[in-house]
Write an enzyme that holds these catalytic residues in place. Structure first.
Site, PDB file in Angstrom:
ATOM      1  N   LYS A  20       9.545   4.587  -9.824  1.00 58.07           N
ATOM      2  CA  LYS A  20       8.277   4.000  -9.389  1.00 58.07           C
ATOM      3  C   LYS A  20       7.742   3.050 -10.479  1.00 58.07           C
ATOM      4  O   LYS A  20       8.250   3.048 -11.610  1.00 58.07           O
ATOM      5  CB  LYS A  20       7.292   5.130  -9.075  1.00 58.07           C
ATOM      6  N   TYR A  60       6.462   5.455   3.378  1.00 59.75           N
ATOM      7  CA  TYR A  60       5.612   6.655   3.304  1.00 59.75           C
ATOM      8  C   TYR A  60       4.860   6.904   4.613  1.00 59.75           C
ATOM      9  O   TYR A  60       3.791   7.518   4.597  1.00 59.75           O
ATOM     10  CB  TYR A  60       4.625   6.508   2.143  1.00 59.75           C
ATOM     11  N   ASN A 123       3.975  10.008 -10.922  1.00 57.46           N
ATOM     12  CA  ASN A 123       5.082  10.958 -11.114  1.00 57.46           C
ATOM     13  C   ASN A 123       6.465  10.303 -11.208  1.00 57.46           C
ATOM     14  O   ASN A 123       7.481  10.946 -10.959  1.00 57.46           O
ATOM     15  CB  ASN A 123       5.015  12.096 -10.086  1.00 57.46           C
ATOM     16  N   GLU A 137      15.947   5.800   4.420  1.00 54.22           N
ATOM     17  CA  GLU A 137      15.325   5.088   3.306  1.00 54.22           C
ATOM     18  C   GLU A 137      16.288   4.075   2.682  1.00 54.22           C
ATOM     19  O   GLU A 137      15.877   2.978   2.299  1.00 54.22           O
ATOM     20  CB  GLU A 137      14.817   6.101   2.267  1.00 54.22           C
TER      21      GLU A 137
HETATM   22  P1  GDP Z   1       7.467  14.002  -3.234  1.00 58.87           P
HETATM   23  O1  GDP Z   1       8.428  14.109  -2.089  1.00 58.87           O
HETATM   24  O2  GDP Z   1       7.653  15.091  -4.266  1.00 58.87           O
HETATM   25  O3  GDP Z   1       7.450  12.641  -3.875  1.00 58.87           O
HETATM   26  O4  GDP Z   1       5.984  14.276  -2.653  1.00 58.87           O
HETATM   27  P2  GDP Z   1       5.320  13.889  -1.235  1.00 58.87           P
HETATM   28  O5  GDP Z   1       6.352  13.393  -0.274  1.00 58.87           O
HETATM   29  O6  GDP Z   1       4.478  15.037  -0.829  1.00 58.87           O
HETATM   30  O7  GDP Z   1       4.330  12.705  -1.625  1.00 58.87           O
HETATM   31  C1  GDP Z   1       4.836  11.416  -1.880  1.00 58.87           C
HETATM   32  C2  GDP Z   1       4.152  10.843  -3.087  1.00 58.87           C
HETATM   33  O8  GDP Z   1       2.766  10.668  -2.806  1.00 58.87           O
HETATM   34  C3  GDP Z   1       4.181  11.725  -4.332  1.00 58.87           C
HETATM   35  O9  GDP Z   1       5.392  11.620  -5.063  1.00 58.87           O
HETATM   36  C4  GDP Z   1       3.008  11.165  -5.111  1.00 58.87           C
HETATM   37  O10 GDP Z   1       3.331   9.927  -5.757  1.00 58.87           O
HETATM   38  C5  GDP Z   1       2.018  10.864  -3.991  1.00 58.87           C
HETATM   39  N1  GDP Z   1       1.102  11.985  -3.781  1.00 58.87           N
HETATM   40  C6  GDP Z   1       1.333  13.169  -3.156  1.00 58.87           C
HETATM   41  N2  GDP Z   1       0.254  13.966  -3.173  1.00 58.87           N
HETATM   42  C7  GDP Z   1      -0.713  13.271  -3.832  1.00 58.87           C
HETATM   43  C8  GDP Z   1      -2.076  13.537  -4.194  1.00 58.87           C
HETATM   44  O11 GDP Z   1      -2.614  14.604  -3.896  1.00 58.87           O
HETATM   45  N3  GDP Z   1      -2.733  12.554  -4.880  1.00 58.87           N
HETATM   46  C9  GDP Z   1      -2.145  11.376  -5.220  1.00 58.87           C
HETATM   47  N4  GDP Z   1      -2.878  10.448  -5.887  1.00 58.87           N
HETATM   48  N5  GDP Z   1      -0.871  11.072  -4.899  1.00 58.87           N
HETATM   49  C10 GDP Z   1      -0.178  12.002  -4.209  1.00 58.87           C
END
Ligand code: GDP
Ligand code: MG
Length: 160
Positions: A20, A60, A123, A137
């Site tokens: 990222k 997303y 992250n 993707e």
């Molecule tokens: P991943 O699969 O571990 O990347 O997590 P998810 O698919 O649930 O979410 C996608 C991305 O959205 C995450 O990697 C974070 O960059 C972002 N994200 C998820 N939850 C949060 C949140 O509560 N706050 C913020 N600011 N970003 C979030």
């Protein structure tokens, strides 16, 4: 003969991994690529890329209803990302383990997020959550001809 037959039935999957914008800005590209390379997966696609809002929203789309969605789109489009396609037996689940939990403070030490990040909104890396999404993707982020089929010389030293 039998082990050979069983091996040939094992499914080879693809996953989409992305450094990222924070990972690129912080100079972590080499470190992150290196984790997957050293593990023994095969790199089949790689590019530095500035993505559009439309592409980020499509990537997303399952999170569209979340309150953090606008912030997430701003984050992903805030600078160039490094797009990668990786291939191997079990690569999707294994890459998720190498990456660690979504919240870097909860991610285990030894994982990419556990070692290199402190907040969910920064992250540093993405990894597909299923083989189906891996395919989806990769098709979304790479154009035809950008993903290469090749056989690494180390292949017989990685799998019997
Ligand atoms: P991943 O699969 O571990 O990347 O997590 P998810 O698919 O649930 O979410 C996608 C991305 O959205 C995450 O990697 C974070 O960059 C972002 N994200 C998820 N939850 C949060 C949140 O509560 N706050 C913020 N600011 N970003 C979030
Ligand atoms: Mg996810």
């Amino acid at each position: 003969f039998l082990p050979h037959l069983i091996a040939s039935l094992e499914q080879v999957d693809q996953t989409y991994i992305m450094v990222k914008p924070d990972g690129v800005q912080r100079g972590l590209v080499g470190e992150i690529i290196s984790r997957f390379e050293k593990k023994g997966f095969k790199l089949t696609g790689l590019k530095l890329f500035q993505c559009s809002k439309e592409l980020a929203e499509e990537h997303y789309k399952d999170l569209k209803q979340k309150s953090f969605f606008p912030k997430l789109i701003d984050y992903i489009t805030s600078g160039p990302v490094v797009c990668m396609a990786w291939e191997g037996v079990g690569v999707v689940a294994s890459a998720r383990k190498l990456i660690g939990a979504t919240d870097p403070l909860q991610a285990e030490p030894g994982t990419i997020r556990g070692d290199l990040a402190v907040q969910t909104g920064r992250n540093v890396v993405h990894g597909s959550d299923s083989p189906e999404n891996g395919k989806r993707e990769i098709a979304l982020w790479f154009k035809e001809g950008e993903v290469c089929e090749w056989t690494p010389v180390q292949a017989p030293w990685l799998r019997e």
